[in-house]
Enzyme design. Structure first.
Site, PDB file in Angstrom:
ATOM      1  N   TRP A   1      42.457  39.210  41.281  1.00 19.22           N
ATOM      2  CA  TRP A   1      41.364  39.545  40.354  1.00 19.22           C
ATOM      3  C   TRP A   1      40.173  40.112  41.122  1.00 19.22           C
ATOM      4  CZ3 TRP A   1      36.253  38.152  39.755  1.00 19.22           C
ATOM      5  CH2 TRP A   1      35.640  38.495  38.538  1.00 19.22           C
ATOM      6  N   HIS A   2      39.966  39.593  42.355  1.00 17.43           N
ATOM      7  CA  HIS A   2      38.808  40.032  43.132  1.00 17.43           C
ATOM      8  C   HIS A   2      38.971  41.440  43.693  1.00 17.43           C
ATOM      9  CE1 HIS A   2      37.675  35.794  42.897  1.00 17.43           C
ATOM     10  NE2 HIS A   2      36.452  36.207  43.138  1.00 17.43           N
ATOM     11  N   GLY A   3      40.189  41.899  43.823  1.00 12.91           N
ATOM     12  CA  GLY A   3      40.361  43.256  44.333  1.00 12.91           C
ATOM     13  C   GLY A   3      41.815  43.584  44.584  1.00 12.91           C
TER      14      GLY A   3
END
Lengths: 362, 466
Positions: free
Chosen positions: B316-318
């Site tokens: 989700w963060h990258g």
């Protein structure tokens, strides 16, 4: 009460600033940063509109310089930061952090000098000299300074032609530089001229008493605005006399025509973005100084940065023709289109700041 | 447009506040919707259509679910909504990452799409998904007014950087909310504090972190300084944004959930994740971990559930392997804590627990902040003395001295010390002085922050003029 006051102050601040930004006329230039500011008409309506508008809003924010000064004071006095935007002040002077030594750039400088030597200068008497930036004189080990010894070592090792090095480091002290600027003072260059004279074999007849010391106050040097901290401006001193007034100056600005100027000083630059542009009209690609009263018919070509602009006119008593070339503005490969290289003496005179950023030379 | 910009603070915000508080109640949502769309379109003039599409999709699916409650059509509508949302996110965020990995594994040469990531897509797709899931579960009322749902999805205070506000938490506020001086002033206070955290601390520490990563004279201590600076930067950046979002929400009468609760004072990683980006961890808990079975079932399935959640958290963060490794790193530690470490930590003096947490968090953010795994490995080698570099050098000492004040304030800011100080003043009865000091202090802070923002455009034209 507390909450109402909070709301009132906040709303006053944001709406007041909005109104001020809309009502106040846009500034054309920032004297402190020495650059043109973005105008509303420059903001393009494309996919980058938000970034363009933000740049405009930042540039034209009302009381911009005061807000920047506030940031500088907070950084330095509340958080105890050593420098603000790389600038720091001691009791003796204002400095810009120039660190670390960029070895690639130093080698690039040597390479540039070697190329020019190979292209035009074989058979000429060629010299090079490096002007120390103010950081060289910092004795306080808390501050970062680049490895100057390593810089000279690399230059000496890599400059290959028959080019003599003239050291002027011992001819200067911190007092020879302006407080708020990185440049040296024209009236303090006696020892430098003396040192150049010894190597280049000319007699140093510089005597401060022969000149009228003209001055301009307040001189806000390059560091004055950048540092955004409280300091007193300098007094810019420039030397004049009949011999100086007699010099003929030609600027080769657009590479086609020579423009003949009246006098070596551009007094209209005083109080402008950079008052140091007073000397030889600031940064110009090629400048020619001719003196029909010179003691010799010797000619000199100087590859230089802006430090040389205040020094070179003082050499005109010896040289009948001095050509100054600013490689930041003219490519070294096309020089023979404008200059007839014909056994002139040649001096490469650059500050350590340029040696450490030689990528800007063409 | 970001909150910490002149365009937002001194152009957009005063205008929308004036309009919002000038119009009658029935028009307030319309003002917020139009304002939010302008806010988004300012940065994303094309992708604003994607935001509207996402709102429309979940609006329609919500109604289908409600109209077919109890039968298979509702479940199909839920699945359809989730698939569309995840497909949008996957297409815009992960397609190039997937292509890159296919090319590497199968030695192929598929061209990357080179799509620009729509701002805030990770946040608003999670919000819209939570809406349809909650409607399906009966935890949220269906919204039959598109304008209101679109207002929720596009609400500018939380649109681009969270917190991930769930529809069920603010559904009543969308319909009706009150404004008061107290709420508005509380919002201002929170906004200014968040802005200061972001602009003064996060940006300055970020500048140091970048300076260190680009240095030509590294040292072991310099590597640690860079890692600590980034660990502080990411906290003040993210929690600052959350504070600003919560504060802006309050100005318009919304009460958003808290997103950070002093995570760096945690005594275990389990506690850290209860305090860090709380809206994301609770989202994954409620919509992934528990539906997967949570800690019910066998140990193997429980372990699998944790690792799936943390794999997804990382992703989700990258779209990069270092984010996946970062997520799994935490997943692994959480598993170890649940199996045996927490019991040991309970018996260990608090100071060691703090050191344990901070050490692991710093290491995790070195992985997070690196461009790729090689660079993460190099940075870790530098920190632990496995590179041929000095322990400390002049450059390290200079920057340590120069940024020490920021570090001290930042360290203090990661603890509730300042808040406790204010509370103590209240108890002693000196609070009355604060009647004036607090508004003046906030105004001063706001002016100083403006100085920092304006100075960020500092761009001297100097090299040319030497």
């Amino acid at each position: 009460m507390k909450n109402k006051l909070t709301v009132l102050l906040f709303i006053l601040l944001i709406t007041g600033s909005l109104l001020a930004n809309i009502v106040l006329q846009d500034s054309a230039v920032s004297y402190s940063e020495r650059r043109k500011l973005i105008q509303f008409n420059d903001v393009e309506y494309d996919l980058q509109f938000s970034e363009n508008f933000e740049k405009y809003a930042l540039d034209q924010f009302f009381l911009r310089d005061y807000f920047r000064k506030l940031k500088g004071l907070t950084d330095l006095h509340i958080f105890g930061k050593t420098d603000n935007n790389g600038l720091y002040m001691t009791e003796h002077n204002v400095f810009k952090l120039e660190y670390p030594l960029n070895s690639e750039s130093v080698d690039g400088m040597s390479e540039k000098i070697n190329k020019i030597y190979e292209l035009y200068l074989e058979g000429h008497k060629v010299y090079y000299s490096i002007i120390p930036d103010k950081n060289y004189f910092i004795k306080d080990s808390r501050f970062l300074t680049m490895d100057y010894d390593q810089m000279f070592k690399r230059l000496r090792e890599n400059i290959t032609g028959d080019i003599s090095y003239i050291s002027i480091f011992d001819s200067l002290t911190l007092d020879d530089y302006y407080f708020t600027d990185h440049h040296w003072k024209q009236s303090h260059l006696n020892k430098v001229i003396d040192q150049l004279g010894q190597f280049m074999e000319f007699e140093n007849d510089f005597d401060l008493n022969d000149f009228e010391e003209k001055s301009y106050f307040p001189f806000y040097g390059a560091y004055y605005g950048q540092a955004s901290i409280n300091m007193n401006p300098d007094t810019l001193v420039y030397l004049d006399n009949d011999d100086i007034s007699h010099l003929k100056i030609s600027l080769v600005e657009d590479f086609t025509d020579k423009v003949i100027m009246e006098g070596i000083y551009d007094e209209s630059a005083l109080g402008g973005i950079d008052s140091y542009d007073l000397f030889l009209y600031g940064s110009k690609p090629i400048v020619i100084i001719e003196n029909d009263k010179a003691k010799t018919d010797r000619e000199l070509i100087v590859f230089k940065d802006s430090f040389a602009n205040s020094l070179v006119p003082l050499l005109a008593s010896t040289y009948s023709r001095i050509t100054l070339i600013d490689l930041r503005l003219v490519n070294h490969r096309v020089l023979d289109q404008f200059i007839d290289f014909d056994n002139q003496e040649v001096l490469f005179l650059y500050s350590t700041l340029i040696v450490n950023h030689s990528e800007i030379l063409k | 447009m970001v909150f910490s910009s002149i365009s937002f603070i001194y152009y957009f915000l005063p205008v929308i506040l004036i309009i919002y508080f000038s119009v009658p109640k029935p028009l307030k949502n319309m003002v917020l919707l139009v304002g939010s769309l302008i806010f988004y379109a300012f940065s994303e003039p094309v992708y604003v259509l994607l935001l509207l599409f996402s709102s429309l999709v979940d609006f329609i699916h919500g109604i289908i679910i409600e109209n077919n409650r109890g039968n298979k059509k509702a479940k199909r509508a839920l699945i359809s909504s989730i698939v569309i949302n995840i497909a949008l996110l996957a297409f815009f965020k992960y397609s190039d990452f997937i292509i890159l990995n296919i090319n590497t594994i199968f030695d192929m040469n598929i061209h990357s799409l080179g799509l620009r990531l729509p701002v805030g897509i990770s946040f608003y797709t999670f919000q819209t998904m939570s809406y349809t899931i909650d409607v399906y579960r009966g935890q949220a009322k269906v919204q039959r007014n598109l304008l209101k749902l679109a207002t929720y999805v596009s609400l500018f205070p939380q649109l681009i950087a969270g917190p991930i506000v769930r529809y069920r938490d603010i559904q009543e506020q969308i319909d009706s909310r009150e404004s008061s001086y107290d709420l508005f002033a509380g919002g201002i206070s929170r906004f200014v504090i968040g802005l200061s955290k972001k602009v003064i601390l996060a940006n300055t520490l970020g500048e140091l972190s970048v300076l260190i990563s680009n240095t030509g004279s590294p040292s072991v201590i310099f590597y640690w300084m860079g890692a600590i600076a980034f660990t502080l930067q990411i906290y003040f950046d993210f929690s600052g944004y959350s504070d600003m979002a919560i504060g802006l929400g309050r100005m318009f009468g919304f009460k958003f959930m808290e997103n950070f609760n002093y995570p760096y004072i945690s005594k275990s990683i389990t506690e850290f994740w209860r305090r860090w980006h709380m809206s994301l961890s609770s989202w994954f808990r409620d919509y992934v971990y528990i539906p997967l079975g949570g800690n019910r079932g066998t140990k193997i399935s429980w372990l699998r559930n944790i690792l799936i959640v943390w794999l997804l958290t990382g992703l989700w963060h990258g779209a990069s392997w270092n984010f996946i490794i970062w997520g799994l790193f935490f997943g692994l530690i959480l598993v170890l804590e649940k199996v045996f470490l927490l019991k040991i930590l309970e018996k260990t003096p608090g100071v060691f627990n703090h050191i344990y947490v901070i050490f692991l968090v710093i290491i995790s953010f070195v992985i997070f902040n690196s461009d790729n795994l090689c660079s993460a490995f190099l940075n870790l080698k530098g920190m632990f003395g496995f590179l041929d570099i000095p322990f400390i050098n002049r450059e390290t000492v200079y920057y340590l001295r120069s940024y020490l004040g920021f570090f001290i304030v930042a360290f203090a800011g990661t603890t509730p010390m300042m808040k406790m100080g204010f509370d103590r003043l209240k108890k002693r009865g000196t609070w009355k002085i604060m009647e004036f000091i607090q508004p003046a202090g906030l105004l001063t802070l706001m002016i100083i922050v403006t100085g920092y923002i304006v100075d960020s455009s500092f761009n001297p034209f100097l090299y040319f003029r030497f």
